[in-house]
Structure formats: structure tokens, C-alpha cells
Write an enzyme that holds these catalytic residues in place. Structure first.
Site, PDB file in Angstrom:
ATOM      1  N   ASP A  13       0.854  -1.192   0.000  1.00 55.53           N
ATOM      2  CA  ASP A  13       0.000   0.000   0.000  1.00 55.53           C
ATOM      3  C   ASP A  13       0.888   1.240   0.000  1.00 55.53           C
ATOM      4  OD1 ASP A  13      -2.102  -1.757   0.187  1.00 55.53           O
ATOM      5  OD2 ASP A  13      -2.647  -1.241   2.247  1.00 55.53           O
ATOM      6  N   GLY A  39      -3.255  -5.410   1.236  1.00 51.84           N
ATOM      7  CA  GLY A  39      -3.926  -6.426   0.419  1.00 51.84           C
ATOM      8  C   GLY A  39      -4.898  -7.154   1.331  1.00 51.84           C
ATOM      9  N   LYS A  40      -6.106  -7.354   0.835  1.00 51.03           N
ATOM     10  CA  LYS A  40      -7.142  -7.905   1.727  1.00 51.03           C
ATOM     11  C   LYS A  40      -6.770  -9.286   2.264  1.00 51.03           C
ATOM     12  CE  LYS A  40     -10.701  -5.160  -0.466  1.00 51.03           C
ATOM     13  NZ  LYS A  40     -10.760  -4.153   0.597  1.00 51.03           N
ATOM     14  N   GLY A  41      -6.179 -10.117   1.410  1.00 47.60           N
ATOM     15  CA  GLY A  41      -5.797 -11.459   1.868  1.00 47.60           C
ATOM     16  C   GLY A  41      -4.736 -11.385   2.954  1.00 47.60           C
ATOM     17  N   THR A 220     -20.999  -5.084   8.131  1.00 51.75           N
ATOM     18  CA  THR A 220     -20.192  -4.170   8.948  1.00 51.75           C
ATOM     19  C   THR A 220     -20.557  -2.736   8.572  1.00 51.75           C
ATOM     20  OG1 THR A 220     -18.316  -4.161   7.418  1.00 51.75           O
ATOM     21  CG2 THR A 220     -18.296  -5.838   9.152  1.00 51.75           C
ATOM     22  N   GLY A 222     -18.938   0.313   9.823  1.00 45.66           N
ATOM     23  CA  GLY A 222     -17.969   1.296  10.302  1.00 45.66           C
ATOM     24  C   GLY A 222     -18.128   1.566  11.783  1.00 45.66           C
ATOM     25  N   GLY A 251     -12.209  -3.566   7.879  1.00 46.26           N
ATOM     26  CA  GLY A 251     -13.038  -4.705   7.484  1.00 46.26           C
ATOM     27  C   GLY A 251     -12.211  -5.993   7.466  1.00 46.26           C
ATOM     28  N   ASP A 252     -10.981  -5.905   6.999  1.00 45.33           N
ATOM     29  CA  ASP A 252     -10.107  -7.095   6.951  1.00 45.33           C
ATOM     30  C   ASP A 252      -9.784  -7.588   8.355  1.00 45.33           C
ATOM     31  OD1 ASP A 252     -10.047  -6.790   4.215  1.00 45.33           O
ATOM     32  OD2 ASP A 252      -8.252  -5.539   4.269  1.00 45.33           O
ATOM     33  N   GLY A 287      -2.042   2.497   8.675  1.00 49.59           N
ATOM     34  CA  GLY A 287      -1.696   1.335   7.857  1.00 49.59           C
ATOM     35  C   GLY A 287      -2.711   0.223   8.001  1.00 49.59           C
TER      36      GLY A 287
HETATM   37  P1  ATP Z   1     -12.310  -1.130   4.827  1.00 47.27           P
HETATM   38  O1  ATP Z   1     -12.720  -1.329   3.388  1.00 47.27           O
HETATM   39  O2  ATP Z   1     -11.755   0.234   5.125  1.00 47.27           O
HETATM   40  O3  ATP Z   1     -11.468  -2.233   5.369  1.00 47.27           O
HETATM   41  P2  ATP Z   1     -15.046  -1.857   5.474  1.00 47.27           P
HETATM   42  O4  ATP Z   1     -15.992  -0.905   4.809  1.00 47.27           O
HETATM   43  O5  ATP Z   1     -14.901  -3.203   4.881  1.00 47.27           O
HETATM   44  O6  ATP Z   1     -13.630  -1.158   5.685  1.00 47.27           O
HETATM   45  P3  ATP Z   1     -16.165  -1.084   7.988  1.00 47.27           P
HETATM   46  O7  ATP Z   1     -17.600  -1.450   8.033  1.00 47.27           O
HETATM   47  O8  ATP Z   1     -15.833   0.350   7.718  1.00 47.27           O
HETATM   48  O9  ATP Z   1     -15.438  -2.076   6.964  1.00 47.27           O
HETATM   49  O10 ATP Z   1     -15.453  -1.470   9.349  1.00 47.27           O
HETATM   50  C1  ATP Z   1     -15.327  -2.801   9.788  1.00 47.27           C
HETATM   51  C2  ATP Z   1     -15.433  -2.845  11.283  1.00 47.27           C
HETATM   52  O11 ATP Z   1     -14.401  -2.037  11.844  1.00 47.27           O
HETATM   53  C3  ATP Z   1     -16.723  -2.270  11.856  1.00 47.27           C
HETATM   54  O12 ATP Z   1     -17.758  -3.233  11.839  1.00 47.27           O
HETATM   55  C4  ATP Z   1     -16.269  -1.900  13.266  1.00 47.27           C
HETATM   56  O13 ATP Z   1     -16.206  -3.059  14.071  1.00 47.27           O
HETATM   57  C5  ATP Z   1     -14.836  -1.392  13.025  1.00 47.27           C
HETATM   58  N1  ATP Z   1     -14.773   0.060  12.766  1.00 47.27           N
HETATM   59  C6  ATP Z   1     -14.652   0.682  11.570  1.00 47.27           C
HETATM   60  N2  ATP Z   1     -14.596   2.019  11.713  1.00 47.27           N
HETATM   61  C7  ATP Z   1     -14.675   2.262  13.034  1.00 47.27           C
HETATM   62  C8  ATP Z   1     -14.669   3.450  13.843  1.00 47.27           C
HETATM   63  N3  ATP Z   1     -14.572   4.678  13.296  1.00 47.27           N
HETATM   64  N4  ATP Z   1     -14.788   3.312  15.187  1.00 47.27           N
HETATM   65  C9  ATP Z   1     -14.882   2.077  15.778  1.00 47.27           C
HETATM   66  N5  ATP Z   1     -14.892   0.921  15.058  1.00 47.27           N
HETATM   67  C10 ATP Z   1     -14.782   1.002  13.721  1.00 47.27           C
HETATM   68  O1  RIB Z   2      -9.020  -3.567   2.606  1.00 43.59           O
HETATM   69  C1  RIB Z   2      -7.906  -2.745   2.594  1.00 43.59           C
HETATM   70  C2  RIB Z   2      -6.964  -3.168   1.500  1.00 43.59           C
HETATM   71  O2  RIB Z   2      -7.585  -2.978   0.250  1.00 43.59           O
HETATM   72  C3  RIB Z   2      -5.682  -2.360   1.439  1.00 43.59           C
HETATM   73  O3  RIB Z   2      -4.648  -2.896   2.251  1.00 43.59           O
HETATM   74  C4  RIB Z   2      -5.348  -2.332  -0.031  1.00 43.59           C
HETATM   75  O4  RIB Z   2      -4.246  -3.131  -0.368  1.00 43.59           O
HETATM   76  C5  RIB Z   2      -6.616  -2.808  -0.749  1.00 43.59           C
HETATM   77  O5  RIB Z   2      -6.437  -4.015  -1.304  1.00 43.59           O
END
Ligand code: ATP
Ligand code: RIB
Length: 304
Positions: A13, A39-41, A220, A222, A251-252, A287
Site C-alpha cells: 500500500d 492487500g485484503k488477503g 459491517t 464502520g 473490514g479485513d 496502515g
Molecule cells: P475497509 O474497506 O476500510 O477495510 P469496510 O468498509 O470493509 O472497511 P467497515 O464497516 O468500515 O469495513 O469497518 C469494519 C469494522 O471495523 C466495523 O464493523 C467496526 O467493528 C470497526 N470500525 C470501523 N470504523 C470504526 C470506527 N470509526 N470506530 C470504531 N470501530 C470502527
Molecule cells: O481492505 C484494505 C486493503 O484494500 C488495502 O490494504 C489495499 O491493499 C486494498 O487491497
């Protein structure tokens, strides 16, 4: 105790921070540039390994400096890399990320990730009690073959259908636990969803995805936490109030934490609670992969 097998992307990244995101066609001055493993994996594998699950990553990197750096980082996190192949014909996956006000935009160039093949995912010896995890930064056909194999071995399957892509029912039928955000759910359920919608909207959309009631569907949301269907019963996991610095990989972290907890014998409810805590720790750090918490850090929060 089962193992976690993650078939997925491994990226470097390249993160530029700025006071605000540029508008289309605009240039803004940045503050800093970082090279974070991602990377998600890889992120999901690091999250699972740091929470104490024996974790194998299946994927590919190029034979370049990013690939070597990522291997060294992942090894240091105790992720088993025996099924990560060097791929001379493609560069290591690279994500160009802009980060401003704790929110990001990402362009991912798949490189070697696009070459993760059926042969790569038929290598692991999966067994009952194991957990197989995948996402959409490797070819969807490979994910399908991986899950078929996992199912045949009696392992549980977790799909995180991110980034959002349309996919067919056949793949969904191979999934035990679906973990997705509101954008991904909206695409799958053909519904217009916003993260400000009330929980009932997400429950209704999640219900529309399953013919039977045996799948766990976790949306999820956020900082709002997550809304989950378990045995068709809605379960709300409230988000923790923390100051987010960088939500990349949240999310990962959630997905990897659920996988680790299930592999180590926890119930789905406990796994989801732990994942919510782990992800709330992750967002307070910069990160993706480097911000995944240890089991001790999660326990410390749980104890208050
Ligand atoms: P990304 O693509 O950035 O990895 P995502 O959209 O797949 O994120 P989110 O729903 O944003 O995933 O977040 C995953 C989990 O992280 C949420 O369910 C929650 O548990 C935690 N989380 C995310 N943002 C926050 C925040 N601002 N404060 C507290 N917990 C958070
Ligand atoms: O989910 C976050 C990831 O998505 C980042 O680490 C980036 O590499 C993208 O794949």
C-alpha cells in the site's frame, strides 16, 4: 484446534496523507508518504495470526522489492507462507491510497494477485475444524474452487465479497459466513443502502440473500459496528467509541478476527464481539496489516 487458510491478495500500500482529498482533476499538496504492507488477503491473514490462530496464506507476489519486503513482514507476523508463490511474469500487487481525515480512496493494481490459480488453492490440506477465507482481489473462479475444496473437507467458509463485484448464486451457496459492508450488500441485494439507514433496512437486505436460514450474514457498518443475521435472528454489535486515525483494513481485521476465533473453537457470537473490538483497535493506527492487534490487546479492552 483448527487452522485458518486465507486465499487472497498481497499488496504494497503506497499511502499519501493530505489535509483533504483532491477533487477530480485537482492537485493538492500531500504531507507524508508511507509504504505499508496490505492487500485484503494478507491483512486478514495477519489479523488471524496475531490473534493466535495457526494461519496459512495462499497467494502470489512478484519477484521484486515489494514482494521481498512483504514476505519478510508476513513471516515476522507468524503467517505461514509456504503456499505464497513468487511470480516472475507479474509485479507485486500495489494499492495507491490517499488518506485524509481518516478516510481513504484506493486504486488497486492487481499484478501477481490476478494470477492466483485453481492449482494454487488445491494445494492446502484442509480438514474439519479449519476455516477457509477469501475475498475478491483474486480471480472469482479461484475463490469458487477454493471454497468447494474447503466444503468437501468439512472446513467452514468465510467470504468477504470486497471490493464490491457482482457474483453468481453458485459461489454464494458455498459460503457459511458472509461478511460485507453496506456498499457490497447493496450491490448483492440490489438495494440502495446508505450507512445512515436504520438496522431494519440492513436486516431486510441481508434476509433477501438467503434461501435457507443457515448462513451467517454480517454487515459491517464502520463506527456503528455490525448488524448480523445468525439463524435468521438479527444481532446488533454496537461500534466502540474510539478516535479513528486510519480505517484502511478495518473490514479485513474484522474478517480475520472472526476466522481466528472460529478456528480456535469460539461461538459465532463471541467471534463477532472479538472482531468488533479488534477492528476498533485497528482503526486507531496507521496502515492496514501493521495495525492489526494482538490477542493480548483485545483481551485488555475486553477487561476494560
Ligand atoms: P475497509 O474497506 O476500510 O477495510 P469496510 O468498509 O470493509 O472497511 P467497515 O464497516 O468500515 O469495513 O469497518 C469494519 C469494522 O471495523 C466495523 O464493523 C467496526 O467493528 C470497526 N470500525 C470501523 N470504523 C470504526 C470506527 N470509526 N470506530 C470504531 N470501530 C470502527
Ligand atoms: O481492505 C484494505 C486493503 O484494500 C488495502 O490494504 C489495499 O491493499 C486494498 O487491497
Amino acid at each position: 484446534m483448527g487452522r485458518v487458510f486465507v486465499a487472497g491478495s498481497i499488496n504494497m500500500d503506497v499511502v499519501a496523507t493530505a489535509d483533504r482529498h483532491p477533487r477530480l482533476g485537482e492537485t493538492v499538496a500531500g504531507r507524508e508518504v508511507f509504504y505499508f504492507p496490505g492487500g485484503k488477503g494478507a491483512n486478514q491473514a495477519v489479523a488471524a495470526a496475531k490473534l493466535g490462530a495457526a494461519t496459512t496464506l495462499i497467494g502470489r507476489v512478484g519477484t521484486d522489492a515489494f514482494g521481498r519486503d512483504l514476505r519478510a513482514f508476513l513471516e515476522a507476523q507468524d503467517v505461514d507462507l509456504t503456499l505464497v508463490r513468487d511470480t516472475p511474469e507479474a509485479h507485486t500487487g500495489t494499492a495507491i491510497i490517499t488518506l485524509a481525515n481518516a478516510d481513504n480512496t484506493i486504486v488497486v493494481v492487481p499484478g501477481a494477485n490476478a494470477l492466483v490459480s485453481a492449482a494454487d488453492v488445491t494445494m492446502p490440506s484442509l480438514a474439519e475444524g479449519d476455516v477457509a477465507v477469501s475475498q475478491f482481489e483474486i480471480p472469482l473462479s479461484t475463490v469458487g474452487i477454493f471454497f468447494k475444496r474447503a466444503r468437501a473437507a468439512g472446513a467452514a467458509t468465510i467470504l468477504n465479497p470486497a471490493p464490491a463485484l457482482a457474483f453468481d448464486r453458485g459461489l454464494l451457496d458455498l459460503v457459511d459466513i458472509l461478511i460485507l459492508n453496506e456498499t457490497e450488500l447493496g450491490l448483492l441485494a440490489k438495494a440502495e443502502l446508505r450507512n445512515t439507514d436504520d438496522n431494519a433496512r440492513f436486516v431486510e437486505a441481508a434476509r433477501s440473500l438467503q434461501a435457507g436460514k443457515d448462513k451467517v450474514i454480517c454487515v459491517t457498518l464502520g463506527k456503528r459496528g455490525a448488524v448480523v443475521l445468525v439463524n435468521d435472528e438479527p444481532l446488533v454489535i454496537p461500534g466502540r467509541a474510539v478516535k479513528a486515525l486510519d480505517t484502511t483494513g478495518a473490514g479485513d481485521c474484522f474478517v480475520g478476527a472472526v476466522a481466528a476465533q472460529l478456528a480456535t473453537g469460539q461461538s459465532i457470537r463471541d467471534a463477532l464481539e472479538t472482531a468488533n473490538i479488534a477492528a476498533s483497535i485497528c482503526v486507531q493506527r496507521m496502515g492496514a496489516a501493521p495495525s492489526m492487534p494482538t490477542a493480548a490487546e483485545v483481551v485488555a479492552v475486553r477487561r476494560g
